[in-house]
Design an enzyme around this catalytic site. Structure first.
Site, PDB file in Angstrom:
ATOM      1  N   ASP A  80       0.834  -1.197   0.000  1.00 17.50           N
ATOM      2  CA  ASP A  80       0.000   0.000   0.000  1.00 17.50           C
ATOM      3  C   ASP A  80       0.873   1.253   0.000  1.00 17.50           C
ATOM      4  O   ASP A  80       2.067   1.182   0.268  1.00 17.50           O
ATOM      5  CB  ASP A  80      -1.000   0.018   1.170  1.00 17.50           C
ATOM      6  CG  ASP A  80      -0.347  -0.378   2.464  1.00 17.50           C
ATOM      7  OD1 ASP A  80       0.785   0.079   2.697  1.00 17.50           O
ATOM      8  OD2 ASP A  80      -0.959  -1.139   3.241  1.00 17.50           O
ATOM      9  N   ASP A  82       1.374   5.273   1.246  1.00 15.39           N
ATOM     10  CA  ASP A  82       1.017   6.377   2.138  1.00 15.39           C
ATOM     11  C   ASP A  82       1.642   7.646   1.589  1.00 15.39           C
ATOM     12  O   ASP A  82       2.732   7.612   1.004  1.00 15.39           O
ATOM     13  CB  ASP A  82       1.559   6.135   3.551  1.00 15.39           C
ATOM     14  CG  ASP A  82       0.952   4.891   4.175  1.00 15.39           C
ATOM     15  OD1 ASP A  82      -0.191   4.564   3.819  1.00 15.39           O
ATOM     16  OD2 ASP A  82       1.625   4.240   4.998  1.00 15.39           O
ATOM     17  N   ASP A 156       9.645   5.604  13.089  1.00  9.45           N
ATOM     18  CA  ASP A 156      10.361   4.634  13.908  1.00  9.45           C
ATOM     19  C   ASP A 156      11.780   4.336  13.429  1.00  9.45           C
ATOM     20  O   ASP A 156      12.751   4.643  14.120  1.00  9.45           O
ATOM     21  CB  ASP A 156       9.535   3.347  14.097  1.00  9.45           C
ATOM     22  CG  ASP A 156       8.910   2.810  12.813  1.00  9.45           C
ATOM     23  OD1 ASP A 156       9.207   3.360  11.732  1.00  9.45           O
ATOM     24  OD2 ASP A 156       8.133   1.839  12.897  1.00  9.45           O
TER      25      ASP A 156
HETATM   26  P1  ATP Z   1       4.255  -2.340   5.949  1.00 11.67           P
HETATM   27  O1  ATP Z   1       4.857  -2.570   4.623  1.00 11.67           O
HETATM   28  O2  ATP Z   1       4.306  -3.529   6.805  1.00 11.67           O
HETATM   29  O3  ATP Z   1       2.902  -1.668   5.919  1.00 11.67           O
HETATM   30  P2  ATP Z   1       5.099   0.218   6.896  1.00 11.67           P
HETATM   31  O4  ATP Z   1       6.476   0.739   7.182  1.00 11.67           O
HETATM   32  O5  ATP Z   1       4.348   0.867   5.795  1.00 11.67           O
HETATM   33  O6  ATP Z   1       5.252  -1.322   6.663  1.00 11.67           O
HETATM   34  P3  ATP Z   1       2.943   0.944   8.602  1.00 11.67           P
HETATM   35  O7  ATP Z   1       2.504   0.308   9.872  1.00 11.67           O
HETATM   36  O8  ATP Z   1       2.043   0.914   7.427  1.00 11.67           O
HETATM   37  O9  ATP Z   1       4.326   0.279   8.248  1.00 11.67           O
HETATM   38  O10 ATP Z   1       3.341   2.440   8.959  1.00 11.67           O
HETATM   39  C1  ATP Z   1       3.634   3.419   7.969  1.00 11.67           C
HETATM   40  C2  ATP Z   1       4.765   4.320   8.433  1.00 11.67           C
HETATM   41  O11 ATP Z   1       4.367   5.031   9.610  1.00 11.67           O
HETATM   42  C3  ATP Z   1       6.048   3.586   8.827  1.00 11.67           C
HETATM   43  O12 ATP Z   1       6.866   3.347   7.716  1.00 11.67           O
HETATM   44  C4  ATP Z   1       6.663   4.540   9.820  1.00 11.67           C
HETATM   45  O13 ATP Z   1       7.347   5.586   9.156  1.00 11.67           O
HETATM   46  C5  ATP Z   1       5.463   5.142  10.516  1.00 11.67           C
HETATM   47  N1  ATP Z   1       5.108   4.404  11.745  1.00 11.67           N
HETATM   48  C6  ATP Z   1       4.215   3.411  11.861  1.00 11.67           C
HETATM   49  N2  ATP Z   1       4.136   2.968  13.125  1.00 11.67           N
HETATM   50  C7  ATP Z   1       4.983   3.720  13.842  1.00 11.67           C
HETATM   51  C8  ATP Z   1       5.353   3.766  15.215  1.00 11.67           C
HETATM   52  N3  ATP Z   1       4.825   2.929  16.088  1.00 11.67           N
HETATM   53  N4  ATP Z   1       6.260   4.703  15.604  1.00 11.67           N
HETATM   54  C9  ATP Z   1       6.782   5.561  14.711  1.00 11.67           C
HETATM   55  N5  ATP Z   1       6.500   5.543  13.413  1.00 11.67           N
HETATM   56  C10 ATP Z   1       5.611   4.655  12.962  1.00 11.67           C
HETATM   57 MG    MG Z   2       2.275   0.457   5.297  1.00 11.89          MG
END
Ligand code: ATP
Ligand code: MG
Length: 468
Positions: A80, A82, A156
């Site tokens: 996905d 963002d 993070d």
């Molecule tokens: P995935 O591919 O598994 O969705 P993702 O990195 O996109 O991985 P998400 O949970 O969708 O993970 O979160 C999107 C973004 O938001 C992360 O890449 C990170 O930058 C930020 N983020 C998410 N959760 C946290 C957290 N607990 N603390 C700080 N930043 C976070």
């Molecule tokens: Mg994500």
């Protein structure tokens, strides 16, 4: 013309000054150009590009951000997309026909294109000094808007704090995320201990990304995890559930759980994981279940959280079932009580939603019923809404050596057969079996348990399970 002019202006406003070097300049972020990162444009969602373009044309900064950029740099198709922007949620909403503001703690905008949703968030500050926290230091509210730099700092891991501008094809890197990506490292931004305290879920995330990407957790980011693991207990159940679901449905669940154990994150963490990871009895079954889920995810097939949770907790159900029957309870009511106990213990801590719990009960309840293959019973089962899940579950049990492979094979043939062949299968069954139940040969442990159950399928047994 106007568009060109505006994007020129924007490019001036955005931190550009392309630099080929990956080391972090004291004055600002590193900008990595296409010649270096070589992101495949065909992997970038056209809807995400539409969103960034619309925002930029309206005078805002807008970038693809987070996991999508990380995956693009690894040449993996992101699941996905963002977008992060300096427009407020209301400003974003005004620019799109189908957009709605969601969330209370963090207000985001979902911009919808058919079934595809692009999540747009406003740059946020990591206002930990002033943020509201619980007694353990966990941040409970931080909805303060900030600059792009602030937004990068509150993320993070360094590899999750990268911003990609589809218009310029530049990747903007505030925390040497591109270098860490190349070094295959999960590195926390800022002081790891403080960041885990602010949000203990980050420990689980570190493990999830390490498992998913095959990366190492950088030493200083890793060190505090074991001693801070207990903080997970303060995280609201629904949030933990979401994060666990992401982990279990990541396509790398088996490795993730192994890593959780290696990091000492499994103990006293979630009742589910305590049960799963410390129970040698069901290990083979759970390993098979996780492997099969991982394979399904990787092949892009649908996966059901209920099925997976039913697998993870099956041996816990068996344990209670055995015990309750030992006290003289009939088999089916005992199973129902065992399910209650297991679900009650889990739902509180893991917030297994009602919907999942109901499905799990169906899957478990179908197991003894699948052993009854005479008369009308198997035909009725075929019509059961959860038959397919129950049957898949049975196949896993057979594969794990928990029931006779012939039982699974019989059902496979029965499902595929026409009316005559079905009758034939039932006749064969009665002639090869000594008892009308056609119960398969069982291992000793299951044999003992079966003693409490009626030898033959009875309507009573079926009814009691249907009553649940
Ligand atoms: P995935 O591919 O598994 O969705 P993702 O990195 O996109 O991985 P998400 O949970 O969708 O993970 O979160 C999107 C973004 O938001 C992360 O890449 C990170 O930058 C930020 N983020 C998410 N959760 C946290 C957290 N607990 N603390 C700080 N930043 C976070
Ligand atoms: Mg994500």
């Amino acid at each position: 013309m106007i568009r060109k002019f505006i994007s020129k202006l924007l490019r001036r406003g955005a931190p550009t000054a392309p630099r080929a070097r990956l080391d972090r300049a004291a004055s600002g972020p590193v900008v990595v150009g296409h010649a270096e990162h070589r992101i495949e444009p065909r992997l970038v969602s056209s809807n995400a590009v539409r969103v960034t373009r619309t925002l930029q044309e309206a005078g805002f900064l807008a970038f693809i951000v987070g996991g999508a950029v990380r995956d693009l740099l690894l040449n993996v198709k992101p699941k996905d997309f963002d977008v992060a922007t300096n427009a407020t949620p209301e400003q974003v909403q005004h620019l799109f026909r189908r957009a709605r503001i969601i969330g209370r703690r963090f207000r985001l905008v979902h911009v919808m294109f058919g079934s595809d949703t692009i999540e747009v968030s406003t740059f946020r500050a990591n206002q930990v000094e002033n943020a509201e926290t619980d007694v353990h230091g966990r941040v409970v509210r931080d909805n303060v808007f900030g600059s792009q730099e602030d937004d990068a700092a509150r993320r993070d891991f360094t590899i999750n704090a990268l911003y990609y501008d589809p218009a310029t094809q530049n990747v903007i890197d505030y925390h040497r995320g591109v270098a860490d990506l190349r070094a295959r490292l999960i590195r926390m931004i800022g002081a790891p201990e403080r960041r885990y305290r602010e949000d203990p879920v980050r420990m689980l995330r570190a493990v999830r990304f390490a498992a998913k990407l095959g990366f190492e957790i950088e030493a200083q980011s890793r060190a505090p995890i074991a001693k801070m693991a207990d903080l997970i207990a303060n995280v609201p159940a629904a949030r933990l559930f979401d994060e666990m679901l992401k982990l279990l449905l990541s396509g790398h669940a088996l490795v993730s759980l192994e890593r959780l154990r290696a990091e000492g994150l499994h103990h006293g963490l979630l009742p589910l994981l305590d049960v799963v990871l410390e129970q040698p009895m069901g290990e083979r079954f759970i390993t098979l279940a996780l492997k099969s889920t991982d394979e399904r995810v990787r092949r892009g097939k649908a996966t059901s959280p209920s099925f997976l949770f039913a697998c993870l907790l099956w041996h816990e159900v068996l344990k209670h079932w055995e015990e309750i029957k030992g006290r003289g309870e009939l088999s089916m009511p005992a199973l129902s009580l065992a399910m209650d106990r297991v679900l009650d213990a889990q739902t509180e801590a893991l917030a297994i939603q009602r919907r999942f719990a109901a499905d799990m009960r169906e899957i478990w309840g179908l197991q003894p019923r699948l052993e009854r293959r005479v008369g009308r019973a198997p035909y009725r089962l075929l019509e059961h809404l959860r038959f397919r899940a129950g049957y898949d579950f049975l196949l896993l049990r057979c594969e794990a050596g928990e029931c006779d492979a012939a039982l699974g094979q019989w059902w496979t043939r029965f499902i595929e057969a026409d009316a005559n062949a079905r009758l034939q299968l039932q006749t064969e069954l009665q002639s090869t079996s000594t008892g009308s139940s056609a119960n398969p040969k069982r291992r000793r442990r299951r044999k003992r348990r079966a003693e409490g159950a009626p030898a033959a399928p009875t309507e009573q047994g079926e009814d009691s399970s249907e009553d649940r």
